[in-house]
Design a protein around this motif. Sequence first.
Motif, PDB file in Angstrom:
ATOM      1  N   ALA A 183       0.828  -1.211   0.000  1.00 51.92           N
ATOM      2  CA  ALA A 183       0.000   0.000   0.000  1.00 51.92           C
ATOM      3  C   ALA A 183       0.858   1.254   0.000  1.00 51.92           C
ATOM      4  O   ALA A 183       0.403   2.331  -0.417  1.00 51.92           O
ATOM      5  N   GLU A 184       2.095   1.122   0.460  1.00 58.49           N
ATOM      6  CA  GLU A 184       2.960   2.295   0.602  1.00 58.49           C
ATOM      7  C   GLU A 184       4.049   2.402  -0.455  1.00 58.49           C
ATOM      8  O   GLU A 184       4.604   3.483  -0.665  1.00 58.49           O
ATOM      9  N   GLN A 185       4.405   1.313  -1.129  1.00 60.11           N
ATOM     10  CA  GLN A 185       5.581   1.364  -1.983  1.00 60.11           C
ATOM     11  C   GLN A 185       5.505   0.393  -3.151  1.00 60.11           C
ATOM     12  O   GLN A 185       4.727  -0.561  -3.156  1.00 60.11           O
ATOM     13  N   VAL A 186       6.335   0.694  -4.158  1.00 58.48           N
ATOM     14  CA  VAL A 186       6.593  -0.209  -5.273  1.00 58.48           C
ATOM     15  C   VAL A 186       8.106  -0.252  -5.445  1.00 58.48           C
ATOM     16  O   VAL A 186       8.750   0.791  -5.599  1.00 58.48           O
ATOM     17  N   GLU A 187       8.680  -1.437  -5.389  1.00 56.50           N
ATOM     18  CA  GLU A 187      10.132  -1.560  -5.510  1.00 56.50           C
ATOM     19  C   GLU A 187      10.458  -2.757  -6.384  1.00 56.50           C
ATOM     20  O   GLU A 187       9.833  -3.813  -6.272  1.00 56.50           O
ATOM     21  N   LYS A 188      11.434  -2.594  -7.269  1.00 54.17           N
ATOM     22  CA  LYS A 188      11.822  -3.665  -8.179  1.00 54.17           C
ATOM     23  C   LYS A 188      13.188  -4.215  -7.800  1.00 54.17           C
ATOM     24  O   LYS A 188      14.108  -3.464  -7.459  1.00 54.17           O
ATOM     25  N   PHE A 189      13.303  -5.533  -7.872  1.00 57.38           N
ATOM     26  CA  PHE A 189      14.547  -6.220  -7.543  1.00 57.38           C
ATOM     27  C   PHE A 189      14.996  -7.021  -8.762  1.00 57.38           C
ATOM     28  O   PHE A 189      14.176  -7.656  -9.419  1.00 57.38           O
ATOM     29  N   PRO A 190      16.284  -7.017  -9.072  1.00 57.35           N
ATOM     30  CA  PRO A 190      16.762  -7.665 -10.300  1.00 57.35           C
ATOM     31  C   PRO A 190      16.791  -9.184 -10.197  1.00 57.35           C
ATOM     32  O   PRO A 190      16.831  -9.764  -9.110  1.00 57.35           O
ATOM     33  N   ALA A 191      16.785  -9.830 -11.375  1.00 55.08           N
ATOM     34  CA  ALA A 191      16.999 -11.270 -11.471  1.00 55.08           C
ATOM     35  C   ALA A 191      18.461 -11.519 -11.826  1.00 55.08           C
ATOM     36  O   ALA A 191      19.200 -10.581 -12.173  1.00 55.08           O
ATOM     37  N   TYR A 192      18.871 -12.757 -11.748  1.00 55.69           N
ATOM     38  CA  TYR A 192      20.226 -13.142 -12.133  1.00 55.69           C
ATOM     39  C   TYR A 192      20.156 -13.864 -13.475  1.00 55.69           C
ATOM     40  O   TYR A 192      19.327 -14.754 -13.671  1.00 55.69           O
ATOM     41  N   LYS A 193      21.017 -13.472 -14.409  1.00 57.98           N
ATOM     42  CA  LYS A 193      20.991 -14.010 -15.764  1.00 57.98           C
ATOM     43  C   LYS A 193      21.719 -15.353 -15.824  1.00 57.98           C
ATOM     44  O   LYS A 193      22.907 -15.444 -15.491  1.00 57.98           O
ATOM     45  N   VAL A 194      20.998 -16.385 -16.236  1.00 61.07           N
ATOM     46  CA  VAL A 194      21.565 -17.717 -16.407  1.00 61.07           C
ATOM     47  C   VAL A 194      20.958 -18.346 -17.655  1.00 61.07           C
ATOM     48  O   VAL A 194      19.969 -17.844 -18.200  1.00 61.07           O
ATOM     49  N   LYS A 195      21.520 -19.456 -18.115  1.00 61.84           N
ATOM     50  CA  LYS A 195      20.941 -20.202 -19.234  1.00 61.84           C
ATOM     51  C   LYS A 195      19.995 -21.257 -18.661  1.00 61.84           C
ATOM     52  O   LYS A 195      20.436 -22.203 -18.019  1.00 61.84           O
ATOM     53  N   ALA A 196      18.702 -21.089 -18.900  1.00 61.38           N
ATOM     54  CA  ALA A 196      17.701 -21.996 -18.334  1.00 61.38           C
ATOM     55  C   ALA A 196      17.694 -23.323 -19.079  1.00 61.38           C
ATOM     56  O   ALA A 196      17.764 -23.373 -20.307  1.00 61.38           O
ATOM     57  N   VAL A 197      17.594 -24.399 -18.289  1.00 62.68           N
ATOM     58  CA  VAL A 197      17.461 -25.752 -18.825  1.00 62.68           C
ATOM     59  C   VAL A 197      16.052 -26.275 -18.581  1.00 62.68           C
ATOM     60  O   VAL A 197      15.458 -26.944 -19.424  1.00 62.68           O
ATOM     61  N   ASP A 198      15.498 -25.953 -17.420  1.00 59.47           N
ATOM     62  CA  ASP A 198      14.177 -26.452 -17.032  1.00 59.47           C
ATOM     63  C   ASP A 198      13.609 -25.499 -15.977  1.00 59.47           C
ATOM     64  O   ASP A 198      14.169 -25.364 -14.891  1.00 59.47           O
ATOM     65  N   THR A 199      12.506 -24.834 -16.304  1.00 59.36           N
ATOM     66  CA  THR A 199      11.932 -23.853 -15.376  1.00 59.36           C
ATOM     67  C   THR A 199      10.922 -24.478 -14.404  1.00 59.36           C
ATOM     68  O   THR A 199      10.330 -23.762 -13.597  1.00 59.36           O
ATOM     69  N   THR A 200      10.743 -25.807 -14.466  1.00 60.55           N
ATOM     70  CA  THR A 200       9.836 -26.472 -13.531  1.00 60.55           C
ATOM     71  C   THR A 200      10.260 -26.177 -12.093  1.00 60.55           C
ATOM     72  O   THR A 200      11.422 -26.333 -11.742  1.00 60.55           O
ATOM     73  N   ALA A 201       9.327 -25.743 -11.275  1.00 65.28           N
ATOM     74  CA  ALA A 201       9.545 -25.481  -9.841  1.00 65.28           C
ATOM     75  C   ALA A 201      10.390 -24.244  -9.554  1.00 65.28           C
ATOM     76  O   ALA A 201      10.751 -24.005  -8.405  1.00 65.28           O
ATOM     77  N   ALA A 202      10.677 -23.436 -10.581  1.00 60.71           N
ATOM     78  CA  ALA A 202      11.461 -22.219 -10.330  1.00 60.71           C
ATOM     79  C   ALA A 202      10.733 -21.289  -9.365  1.00 60.71           C
ATOM     80  O   ALA A 202      11.328 -20.728  -8.439  1.00 60.71           O
ATOM     81  N   GLY A 203       9.423 -21.114  -9.573  1.00 59.73           N
ATOM     82  CA  GLY A 203       8.641 -20.267  -8.674  1.00 59.73           C
ATOM     83  C   GLY A 203       8.535 -20.845  -7.282  1.00 59.73           C
ATOM     84  O   GLY A 203       8.570 -20.107  -6.283  1.00 59.73           O
ATOM     85  N   ASP A 204       8.415 -22.164  -7.190  1.00 53.85           N
ATOM     86  CA  ASP A 204       8.368 -22.813  -5.881  1.00 53.85           C
ATOM     87  C   ASP A 204       9.682 -22.619  -5.137  1.00 53.85           C
ATOM     88  O   ASP A 204       9.705 -22.347  -3.928  1.00 53.85           O
ATOM     89  N   CYS A 205      10.787 -22.758  -5.857  1.00 53.59           N
ATOM     90  CA  CYS A 205      12.106 -22.561  -5.256  1.00 53.59           C
ATOM     91  C   CYS A 205      12.262 -21.125  -4.777  1.00 53.59           C
ATOM     92  O   CYS A 205      12.770 -20.876  -3.678  1.00 53.59           O
ATOM     93  N   PHE A 206      11.807 -20.163  -5.601  1.00 57.37           N
ATOM     94  CA  PHE A 206      11.915 -18.760  -5.206  1.00 57.37           C
ATOM     95  C   PHE A 206      11.157 -18.497  -3.913  1.00 57.37           C
ATOM     96  O   PHE A 206      11.692 -17.896  -2.973  1.00 57.37           O
ATOM     97  N   LEU A 207       9.901 -18.935  -3.852  1.00 63.58           N
ATOM     98  CA  LEU A 207       9.089 -18.635  -2.672  1.00 63.58           C
ATOM     99  C   LEU A 207       9.656 -19.307  -1.425  1.00 63.58           C
ATOM    100  O   LEU A 207       9.742 -18.687  -0.356  1.00 63.58           O
ATOM    101  N   ALA A 208      10.048 -20.564  -1.551  1.00 67.98           N
ATOM    102  CA  ALA A 208      10.577 -21.282  -0.390  1.00 67.98           C
ATOM    103  C   ALA A 208      11.887 -20.672   0.099  1.00 67.98           C
ATOM    104  O   ALA A 208      12.086 -20.491   1.315  1.00 67.98           O
TER     105      ALA A 208
END
Length: 302
Positions: free
Chosen positions: A232-257
Amino acid sequence: MEKVLVVGSLNMDFAVYMERRPQAGETVMAQGMKLVPGGKGANQAYALGKLGAKTAMIGAVGDDTFGQQMLDNLEYVSVDTAGIKQIAGVETGKAFIEIEVSGQNSISVIAGANAAVDEELVLEQEELFAQADAVVMQLEIPVPSVIAAARLAKKHGKVVVLDPAPARADLPDELWAQVDITKPNETELALLTGLPTGTEEEVVTAAQALIAKGVKNVLVTLGGDGTLLVTAEQVEKFPAYKVKAVDTTAAGDCFLASFMSRFTGSNFAEAIDFGAKASAIAVTRQGAQTSIPTVEEVENFN
């Protein structure tokens, strides 16, 4: 969060690797297949356990070989599986994943035992809610059970975290009002809100629509473009790290955990960066739980 409770799904993943996914009516030769423990809930519980958080899980598997493999894999990283019910005569959930060489995938899920995670199963594990610092949920189990879990978590004053996937437009306001942190990607955010998310400005507007429903913090993952934190108070952007993806399965799960394994309640920048590093490593490896890095790997990543 020193103690995290995950309420969610457990699936055995049938991962098929191919040059490209077939079009309608087309046959494509695949390079190989792997059976890998998965399911959004189990992926997040496994990652939390592997990254050192004291973790418990509530869910359901069948009394088949896959069910036992799922339990064994979680217990290998010290996840408390006492809240996972083995149901006689029911198949463990399954996911069929087609993965292109680019790392992009398509997933079809058969719920199996996950459909049996009802409100009664959730409520009978109230002690696990009382012991946790945070409760993490997804949408691969029945929505009424997710609402019951959120309500029970709030009853005990816990941080409520919702990974709103698979995304759906009919989630009730009662659920959103209890969520402290939600983590959609831009596609899921569009489905959740009915708003466009083609530009960063549109993403912020859609995230603010969830804030208006009572969500305190919205983390929008943008793949290689990083992560947006909207409150409600802010918007802030954080960068990603550039890599060569092989399989994006569970990437979001890994991030959240991995984010939750470092989150203290206010250190968003540090926890998001840790999550970005962990998920960057994960997409360079095949499989769901097999792709999760160790704490040492994440800390040494640059």
